[in-house]
Design a protein around this motif. Structure first.
Motif, PDB file in Angstrom:
ATOM      1  N   ASN A   1       0.814  -1.217   0.000  1.00 44.51           N
ATOM      2  CA  ASN A   1       0.000   0.000   0.000  1.00 44.51           C
ATOM      3  C   ASN A   1       0.844   1.262   0.000  1.00 44.51           C
ATOM      4  OD1 ASN A   1      -2.349  -1.517   0.064  1.00 44.51           O
ATOM      5  ND2 ASN A   1      -2.388  -1.606   2.303  1.00 44.51           N
ATOM      6  N   GLU A   2       2.022   1.204   0.636  1.00 46.83           N
ATOM      7  CA  GLU A   2       2.860   2.396   0.724  1.00 46.83           C
ATOM      8  C   GLU A   2       3.335   2.870  -0.649  1.00 46.83           C
ATOM      9  OE1 GLU A   2       2.759   0.658   4.696  1.00 46.83           O
ATOM     10  OE2 GLU A   2       3.044  -0.141   2.694  1.00 46.83           O
ATOM     11  N   LEU A   3       3.344   1.976  -1.646  1.00 48.39           N
ATOM     12  CA  LEU A   3       3.826   2.332  -2.983  1.00 48.39           C
ATOM     13  C   LEU A   3       2.703   2.563  -3.976  1.00 48.39           C
ATOM     14  CD1 LEU A   3       6.811  -0.185  -3.342  1.00 48.39           C
ATOM     15  CD2 LEU A   3       6.859   2.154  -2.494  1.00 48.39           C
ATOM     16  N   ARG A   4       1.512   2.051  -3.696  1.00 46.35           N
ATOM     17  CA  ARG A   4       0.413   2.176  -4.658  1.00 46.35           C
ATOM     18  C   ARG A   4      -0.055   3.613  -4.801  1.00 46.35           C
ATOM     19  NH1 ARG A   4      -2.954  -3.079  -2.470  1.00 46.35           N
ATOM     20  NH2 ARG A   4      -1.596  -4.672  -3.404  1.00 46.35           N
ATOM     21  N   ALA A   5      -0.044   4.376  -3.700  1.00 48.96           N
ATOM     22  CA  ALA A   5      -0.547   5.743  -3.738  1.00 48.96           C
ATOM     23  C   ALA A   5       0.449   6.717  -4.353  1.00 48.96           C
ATOM     24  CB  ALA A   5      -0.916   6.205  -2.324  1.00 48.96           C
ATOM     25  N   LEU A   6       1.684   6.279  -4.605  1.00 48.61           N
ATOM     26  CA  LEU A   6       2.714   7.160  -5.125  1.00 48.61           C
ATOM     27  C   LEU A   6       2.721   7.141  -6.658  1.00 48.61           C
ATOM     28  CD1 LEU A   6       5.628   6.208  -2.707  1.00 48.61           C
ATOM     29  CD2 LEU A   6       4.070   8.137  -2.505  1.00 48.61           C
ATOM     30  N   GLU A   7       3.336   8.173  -7.210  1.00 48.77           N
ATOM     31  CA  GLU A   7       3.496   8.222  -8.648  1.00 48.77           C
ATOM     32  C   GLU A   7       4.577   7.223  -9.084  1.00 48.77           C
ATOM     33  OE1 GLU A   7       4.295  12.232  -9.665  1.00 48.77           O
ATOM     34  OE2 GLU A   7       2.348  12.979  -8.969  1.00 48.77           O
ATOM     35  N   SER A   8       4.789   7.148 -10.368  1.00 48.78           N
ATOM     36  CA  SER A   8       5.747   6.163 -10.879  1.00 48.78           C
ATOM     37  C   SER A   8       7.124   6.359 -10.261  1.00 48.78           C
ATOM     38  CB  SER A   8       5.843   6.289 -12.402  1.00 48.78           C
ATOM     39  OG  SER A   8       6.263   7.595 -12.747  1.00 48.78           O
ATOM     40  N   ILE A   9       7.743   5.243  -9.877  1.00 45.87           N
ATOM     41  CA  ILE A   9       9.065   5.251  -9.249  1.00 45.87           C
ATOM     42  C   ILE A   9      10.095   4.853 -10.298  1.00 45.87           C
ATOM     43  CG2 ILE A   9      10.462   4.273  -7.393  1.00 45.87           C
ATOM     44  CD1 ILE A   9       7.839   3.654  -5.936  1.00 45.87           C
ATOM     45  N   ALA A  10      11.166   5.625 -10.369  1.00 48.84           N
ATOM     46  CA  ALA A  10      12.189   5.390 -11.390  1.00 48.84           C
ATOM     47  C   ALA A  10      13.081   4.209 -11.010  1.00 48.84           C
ATOM     48  CB  ALA A  10      13.023   6.651 -11.588  1.00 48.84           C
ATOM     49  N   PHE A  11      12.457   3.045 -10.893  1.00 46.83           N
ATOM     50  CA  PHE A  11      13.191   1.828 -10.543  1.00 46.83           C
ATOM     51  C   PHE A  11      13.066   0.844 -11.694  1.00 46.83           C
ATOM     52  CE2 PHE A  11      13.174  -2.513  -8.838  1.00 46.83           C
ATOM     53  CZ  PHE A  11      14.433  -2.543  -8.252  1.00 46.83           C
ATOM     54  N   GLU A  12      14.188   0.369 -12.181  1.00 45.32           N
ATOM     55  CA  GLU A  12      14.207  -0.569 -13.289  1.00 45.32           C
ATOM     56  C   GLU A  12      14.338  -1.995 -12.755  1.00 45.32           C
ATOM     57  OE1 GLU A  12      17.249   0.403 -16.007  1.00 45.32           O
ATOM     58  OE2 GLU A  12      16.479   2.421 -16.451  1.00 45.32           O
ATOM     59  N   PRO A  13      13.327  -2.847 -12.974  1.00 47.26           N
ATOM     60  CA  PRO A  13      13.443  -4.247 -12.529  1.00 47.26           C
ATOM     61  C   PRO A  13      14.639  -4.928 -13.175  1.00 47.26           C
ATOM     62  CG  PRO A  13      11.183  -3.706 -13.150  1.00 47.26           C
ATOM     63  CD  PRO A  13      12.033  -2.561 -13.604  1.00 47.26           C
ATOM     64  N   ALA A  14      15.178  -5.905 -12.459  1.00 44.40           N
ATOM     65  CA  ALA A  14      16.399  -6.580 -12.926  1.00 44.40           C
ATOM     66  C   ALA A  14      16.144  -7.572 -14.047  1.00 44.40           C
ATOM     67  CB  ALA A  14      17.068  -7.289 -11.747  1.00 44.40           C
ATOM     68  N   GLY A  15      14.878  -7.878 -14.340  1.00 47.51           N
ATOM     69  CA  GLY A  15      14.584  -8.844 -15.392  1.00 47.51           C
ATOM     70  C   GLY A  15      14.787 -10.274 -14.969  1.00 47.51           C
ATOM     71  N   VAL A  16      14.840 -10.498 -13.666  1.00 47.27           N
ATOM     72  CA  VAL A  16      15.026 -11.851 -13.135  1.00 47.27           C
ATOM     73  C   VAL A  16      13.664 -12.418 -12.748  1.00 47.27           C
ATOM     74  CG1 VAL A  16      16.083 -13.223 -11.315  1.00 47.27           C
ATOM     75  CG2 VAL A  16      17.332 -11.303 -12.305  1.00 47.27           C
ATOM     76  N   LYS A  17      13.383 -13.640 -13.125  1.00 43.02           N
ATOM     77  CA  LYS A  17      12.150 -14.305 -12.731  1.00 43.02           C
ATOM     78  C   LYS A  17      12.329 -14.838 -11.309  1.00 43.02           C
ATOM     79  CE  LYS A  17       8.603 -17.349 -14.603  1.00 43.02           C
ATOM     80  NZ  LYS A  17       8.276 -18.336 -15.657  1.00 43.02           N
ATOM     81  N   VAL A  18      11.798 -14.089 -10.354  1.00 44.92           N
ATOM     82  CA  VAL A  18      12.058 -14.374  -8.946  1.00 44.92           C
ATOM     83  C   VAL A  18      11.517 -15.734  -8.539  1.00 44.92           C
ATOM     84  CG1 VAL A  18      11.700 -13.547  -6.589  1.00 44.92           C
ATOM     85  CG2 VAL A  18      12.029 -11.907  -8.433  1.00 44.92           C
ATOM     86  N   VAL A  19      10.431 -16.168  -9.175  1.00 47.73           N
ATOM     87  CA  VAL A  19       9.826 -17.437  -8.772  1.00 47.73           C
ATOM     88  C   VAL A  19      10.752 -18.622  -9.065  1.00 47.73           C
ATOM     89  CG1 VAL A  19       8.662 -17.898 -10.964  1.00 47.73           C
ATOM     90  CG2 VAL A  19       7.645 -18.704  -8.825  1.00 47.73           C
ATOM     91  N   ASP A  20      11.696 -18.438  -9.960  1.00 51.75           N
ATOM     92  CA  ASP A  20      12.605 -19.543 -10.312  1.00 51.75           C
ATOM     93  C   ASP A  20      13.831 -19.623  -9.393  1.00 51.75           C
ATOM     94  OD1 ASP A  20      10.946 -20.234 -12.370  1.00 51.75           O
ATOM     95  OD2 ASP A  20      12.049 -19.091 -13.888  1.00 51.75           O
ATOM     96  N   ILE A  21      14.020 -18.644  -8.495  1.00 55.67           N
ATOM     97  CA  ILE A  21      15.178 -18.668  -7.592  1.00 55.67           C
ATOM     98  C   ILE A  21      14.916 -19.698  -6.497  1.00 55.67           C
ATOM     99  CG2 ILE A  21      16.585 -17.320  -5.994  1.00 55.67           C
ATOM    100  CD1 ILE A  21      15.862 -14.841  -7.584  1.00 55.67           C
ATOM    101  N   PRO A  22      15.794 -20.681  -6.308  1.00 56.38           N
ATOM    102  CA  PRO A  22      15.534 -21.742  -5.322  1.00 56.38           C
ATOM    103  C   PRO A  22      16.090 -21.390  -3.933  1.00 56.38           C
ATOM    104  CG  PRO A  22      17.477 -22.292  -6.582  1.00 56.38           C
ATOM    105  CD  PRO A  22      17.002 -20.961  -7.109  1.00 56.38           C
ATOM    106  N   TYR A  23      15.595 -22.095  -2.936  1.00 53.50           N
ATOM    107  CA  TYR A  23      16.183 -22.020  -1.596  1.00 53.50           C
ATOM    108  C   TYR A  23      17.474 -22.834  -1.573  1.00 53.50           C
ATOM    109  CZ  TYR A  23      11.933 -20.074   0.512  1.00 53.50           C
ATOM    110  OH  TYR A  23      10.884 -19.273   0.852  1.00 53.50           O
ATOM    111  N   LYS A  24      18.436 -22.365  -0.828  1.00 49.43           N
ATOM    112  CA  LYS A  24      19.668 -23.132  -0.651  1.00 49.43           C
ATOM    113  C   LYS A  24      19.414 -24.357   0.215  1.00 49.43           C
ATOM    114  CE  LYS A  24      24.560 -22.330   0.287  1.00 49.43           C
ATOM    115  NZ  LYS A  24      25.578 -21.330   0.724  1.00 49.43           N
TER     116      LYS A  24
END
Length: 653
Positions: A470-493
């Motif tokens: 919620n803290e980010l939804r009310a804000l305007e666009s944030i100049a953050f570029e996603p890393a392009g990594v599919k987070v769901v594929d990162i495994p637990y050690k």
């Protein structure tokens, strides 16, 4: 003043213990407090951190009980608890944190073992076994005992032993509230009140704190009888010790981690404590720093850790000659860790009063020390704020982080995250908890959430993508570029956790597949029904009848509306309106003979029925209702503020 010159004098055993600790001269707070306590005075002590407040109440307690034992003709105090086999509670020390309670317990055991070895010094803190605590009470039967601990656990133990009658407080001598302002701030008021209710009023009471708040003053008025106030200030007009050097450095959020790594790596033989604002930040940065600083001994400590692990971490750092302690404000009050060279405040404290307590973990008991605070460019007003609060701070220009080094540090952390999903989750939780802590900062005129560079903060926490909060939804666009990594594929050690995650993902996929199949079947059934409806023969007569019925209903509504308007304008009487509305004309008006046709009495419209009279309240009833409503609102507001403070404190620790 030397300890041997104290008046009233301290016993030889206590003086020998003081000499064994390496102390010869009293600190100002000790010289002012110990004589007052030994002459049966209640004291309220306000002294800067690291001034030696612990010995100011431990030594008087030992001396009081030693004199009490001598007065009964039993120097070893073995059977002072009367003929009944009960534990005689003689003194109690309340502390806000487990670590500080353990430290006080160790100090008390050291001096009691030399002056009164038969006195049982018992430690009651949360996270330990209640059965073991009860066993320690039973083991002290027929002896004097001193209890040290946190208010919540002590109150619980006293409630358990009260029906058993195995603990007496008739001979109680002294009650100490150490770091009294923090005790009240952490929500221990109810427990402290319950404990005070169980202790006799004829006792010595001491309040010790580095800051005297209004709550502490109110407690002093309620619990102390004609207290002697001891306020030990420094010769210079400042709140921190003169042996402490305070620095600050302007570091942006995406360069803080690199600046910390560079700073610690340049001091391999020194002992540092790094303070963060939340427990989640400690978990994340503690794991990261273990990899980025392989040669340094990194220890993490915060209030949400398991009690046994918390004790082990504390003892581990205490035994080290060099290393790094990553912690929250749980270590900021009263803890005396030996030979700490540097205090680094990665995040400025949410409560401004904790700044003095944090930096007070170094430069203790006359030793020298230094402290460094990281501030971003839009937070530089905090420096003037500290100076107004009599905390001198100088700028450190030598801490300059190269862009190549900053990029390399962040890349190493992201590479580490790709190997373990646990670190990814820790980083996301740390980012979320930091934002919520920043929004609740007590200096919001300096730490403004709307001016916070969220993109740099996200980069500093090495996020692959922004979380949906919620803290980010009310804000305007944030100049953050996603890393392009599919987070769901990162495994637990951890292979066990990864196996559980894969099973959960499979179950979720199966559920989604079943839902899609069900939706597809519903669509097919709907299409079949629509196709059958198109093939069925048209029934024009029925559709025409339905249309005519709708037209007639609208006409009826229109006729009733016109009648009502005529009645409201006075063009027709009430009787005429009701007659037209019911559709029955009363042709024999005024004729009640039995010869004519009988008409049903028209039903009156509810709008014209006589309403019940409104019972109006008297002025006294209205005033009482207002007072009752004000009391309810005040109570709800107080509960809301208390819950908010408790959540903030819990997040901070």
């Amino acid at each position: 003043m030397k300890f041997a010159e104290c008046t009233p004098p301290l016993c030889a055993e206590v003086l020998a213990g003081v000499a064994e600790k390496g102390f010869t001269d009293m600190t100002p707070v000790q010289a002012a407090t110990i004589p007052l306590f030994l002459t049966n005075k209640d004291v309220a002590v306000d002294a800067s951190t690291g001034s030696g407040k612990t010995l100011s109440f431990v030594l008087p307690i030992v001396e009081m009980l030693r004199r009490r034992a001598q007065a009964t003709g039993n120097d070893d105090a073995a059977n002072i608890a009367t003929k009944k086999q009960v534990t005689q509670l003689m003194a109690m020390v309340l502390s806000p944190t487990r670590e500080l309670a353990r430290q006080i317990h160790e100090c008390a055991c050291f001096f009691f073992s030399r002056a009164l070895p038969s006195v049982q010094v018992i430690l009651f803190v949360g996270g330990t076994s209640v059965d073991e605590d009860m066993a320690s009470i039973r083991a002290a039967k027929g002896r004097m005992s001193v209890i040290v601990g946190t208010p919540g656990r002590i109150d619980d133990i006293l409630n358990r032993v009260a029906p058993m009658g195995i603990l007496e407080t008739k001979e109680f001598e002294a009650l100490i509230l150490d770091e009294a302002d923090t005790l009240l701030d952490m929500g221990f008021e109810q427990s402290i009140t319950a404990i005070l209710g169980r202790l006799p009023k004829q006792r010595r009471t001491g309040l010790f704190s580095a800051t005297q708040t209004q709550e502490v003053k109110a407690l002093a008025r309620a619990g102390l009888r004609n207290p002697a106030t001891v306020s030990v200030q420094l010769a210079v007009d400042q709140k921190t010790p003169t042996t402490l050097t305070n620095w600050y450095a302007e570091v942006e959020y995406d360069a803080k981690l690199a600046a910390l790594v560079q700073f610690v790596a340049a001091r391999p033989s020194e002992k540092c404590i790094v303070f963060f604002s939340t427990c989640a930040s400690v978990d994340f940065y503690g794991k990261v720093l273990e990899v980025l600083l392989p040669e340094a001994a990194v220890v993490s400590l915060h209030g949400k850790m398991a009690p046994k692990k918390r004790v082990l971490c504390y003892e581990s750092f205490e035994a080290q000659t060099a290393g790094l302690l990553v912690c929250t404000d749980v270590v900021a009050r009263g803890i005396d860790l030996p030979d700490v060279d540097w205090i680094v405040q990665f995040d400025p404290p949410q409560d401004p009063s904790f700044f003095v307590h944090r930096v007070g973990r170094t430069a203790r008991a006359g030793r020298t020390g230094s402290a460094l605070t990281f501030l971003s460019a839009n937070e530089d007003a905090y420096v003037n704020f500290l100076r107004i609060r009599k905390v001198p701070v100088a700028k450190m220009d030598e801490l300059a982080v190269d862009d190549a080094f900053r990029t390399d540090v962040l890349a190493r952390v992201k590479a580490l995250q790709l190997t373990d999903r646990d670190i990814v989750e820790k980083g996301t939780k740390a980012f979320i908890s930091f934002l919520r802590s920043y929004k609740e900062h007590q200096c919001q005129f300096i730490f403004r959430f709307r001016d916070l560079d969220l993109a740099r903060v996200a980069v500093g926490f090495c996020l692959f993508q922004l979380p949906k909060i919620n803290e980010l939804r009310a804000l305007e666009s944030i100049a953050f570029e996603p890393a392009g990594v599919k987070v769901v594929d990162i495994p637990y050690k951890d292979k066990v956790r990864e196996k559980q995650r894969q099973a959960k993902l499979a179950a979720i996929a199966a559920q989604h597949k079943a839902e899609k199949l069900e939706n597809y079947e519903k669509k097919l059934a709907k299409k079949e029904l629509e196709a059958k409806a198109k093939e069925a023969p048209r029934r024009r007569e029925k559709k025409k009848g339905q249309h005519q019925q709708i037209v007639e209903e609208w006409d009826e509504l229109d006729r009733e509306e016109r009648l009502y308007k005529k009645f409201k304008r006075g063009k027709i009487s009430k009787a005429e309106y009701e007659e037209a509305l019911t559709g029955a004309a009363d042709s024999d008006s005024g004729d009640d003979s039995d010869d004519g046709p009988k008409h049903k009495k028209p039903k009156l419209d509810k709008r014209f029925e006589k309403k019940a009279p409104v019972v109006r309240k008297t002025a006294e009833q209205k005033e009482e209702a207002k007072k009752r409503e004000a009391r309810i609102r005040a109570r709800k507001k107080q509960e809301h503020v208390k819950r908010a403070q408790q959540k903030a404190n819990q997040r901070r620790r």
